[in-house]
Design a protein around this motif. Structure first.
Motif, PDB file in Angstrom:
ATOM      1  N   LEU A  56      10.071  75.608 -12.578  1.00 28.91           N
ATOM      2  CA  LEU A  56       9.090  74.879 -13.360  1.00 28.91           C
ATOM      3  C   LEU A  56       9.115  73.415 -12.949  1.00 28.91           C
ATOM      4  CD1 LEU A  56       7.154  75.509 -15.708  1.00 28.91           C
ATOM      5  CD2 LEU A  56       8.971  74.828 -17.256  1.00 28.91           C
ATOM      6  N   PRO A  57       7.968  72.809 -12.604  1.00 28.16           N
ATOM      7  CA  PRO A  57       7.965  71.396 -12.224  1.00 28.16           C
ATOM      8  C   PRO A  57       8.292  70.528 -13.431  1.00 28.16           C
ATOM      9  CG  PRO A  57       5.727  72.237 -12.319  1.00 28.16           C
ATOM     10  CD  PRO A  57       6.634  73.388 -12.559  1.00 28.16           C
ATOM     11  N   SER A  58       8.911  69.400 -13.194  1.00 30.68           N
ATOM     12  CA  SER A  58       9.213  68.493 -14.306  1.00 30.68           C
ATOM     13  C   SER A  58       8.094  67.457 -14.411  1.00 30.68           C
ATOM     14  CB  SER A  58      10.563  67.816 -14.095  1.00 30.68           C
ATOM     15  OG  SER A  58      10.569  67.107 -12.889  1.00 30.68           O
ATOM     16  N   LEU A  59       7.519  67.373 -15.574  1.00 34.75           N
ATOM     17  CA  LEU A  59       6.436  66.428 -15.825  1.00 34.75           C
ATOM     18  C   LEU A  59       7.006  65.052 -16.136  1.00 34.75           C
ATOM     19  CD1 LEU A  59       4.173  68.581 -18.149  1.00 34.75           C
ATOM     20  CD2 LEU A  59       3.645  67.865 -15.831  1.00 34.75           C
ATOM     21  N   PRO A  60       6.274  63.981 -15.781  1.00 29.52           N
ATOM     22  CA  PRO A  60       6.714  62.646 -16.176  1.00 29.52           C
ATOM     23  C   PRO A  60       6.616  62.505 -17.698  1.00 29.52           C
ATOM     24  CG  PRO A  60       4.558  62.546 -15.129  1.00 29.52           C
ATOM     25  CD  PRO A  60       5.042  63.949 -15.007  1.00 29.52           C
ATOM     26  N   VAL A  61       7.392  61.592 -18.250  1.00 32.38           N
ATOM     27  CA  VAL A  61       7.370  61.377 -19.692  1.00 32.38           C
ATOM     28  C   VAL A  61       5.976  60.966 -20.143  1.00 32.38           C
ATOM     29  CG1 VAL A  61       8.328  60.004 -21.575  1.00 32.38           C
ATOM     30  CG2 VAL A  61       9.808  60.786 -19.725  1.00 32.38           C
ATOM     31  N   ARG A  62       5.326  60.114 -19.350  1.00 31.35           N
ATOM     32  CA  ARG A  62       3.955  59.682 -19.657  1.00 31.35           C
ATOM     33  C   ARG A  62       3.082  59.954 -18.442  1.00 31.35           C
ATOM     34  NH1 ARG A  62       3.496  54.119 -22.661  1.00 31.35           N
ATOM     35  NH2 ARG A  62       1.456  55.042 -22.875  1.00 31.35           N
ATOM     36  N   MET A  63       1.997  60.640 -18.660  1.00 36.26           N
ATOM     37  CA  MET A  63       1.055  60.915 -17.578  1.00 36.26           C
ATOM     38  C   MET A  63       0.217  59.658 -17.337  1.00 36.26           C
ATOM     39  SD  MET A  63       1.385  64.029 -16.455  1.00 36.26           S
ATOM     40  CE  MET A  63      -0.037  64.963 -15.972  1.00 36.26           C
ATOM     41  N   PRO A  64      -0.187  59.396 -16.091  1.00 33.93           N
ATOM     42  CA  PRO A  64      -1.038  58.238 -15.817  1.00 33.93           C
ATOM     43  C   PRO A  64      -2.404  58.401 -16.477  1.00 33.93           C
ATOM     44  CG  PRO A  64      -0.696  59.541 -13.828  1.00 33.93           C
ATOM     45  CD  PRO A  64       0.133  60.151 -14.905  1.00 33.93           C
TER      46      PRO A  64
END
Length: 67
Positions: free
Chosen positions: A35-43
């Motif tokens: 599973l890819p790790s998402l950034p805490v805040r998306m741009p």
């Protein structure tokens, strides 16, 4: 369910170059890829004026071309 939600968010990433390919997405859903790790805040997506192609192949903002 978490796998589907994370993959869905990653496929809708505002930066086209950061999105998963269809092959990667299918591999994630089949548990063949991690599973890819998402950034805490998306741009945040920002939009510029629409561009109009010129006959030379370059793009110019519609406000510059006068159309």
């Amino acid at each position: 369910m978490k796998r589907v939600m994370v993959m869905e968010l990653w496929c809708a990433h505002p930066d086209r170059g950061m999105r998963l390919s269809i092959r990667q997405a299918v591999n994630v859903l089949r548990f063949e890829a991690s599973l890819p790790s998402l950034p805490v805040r998306m741009p945040v997506v920002t939009y510029g004026p629409p561009t109009i192609p010129l006959s030379s192949g370059t793009l110019v903002p519609s406000s510059v071309s006068g159309r």
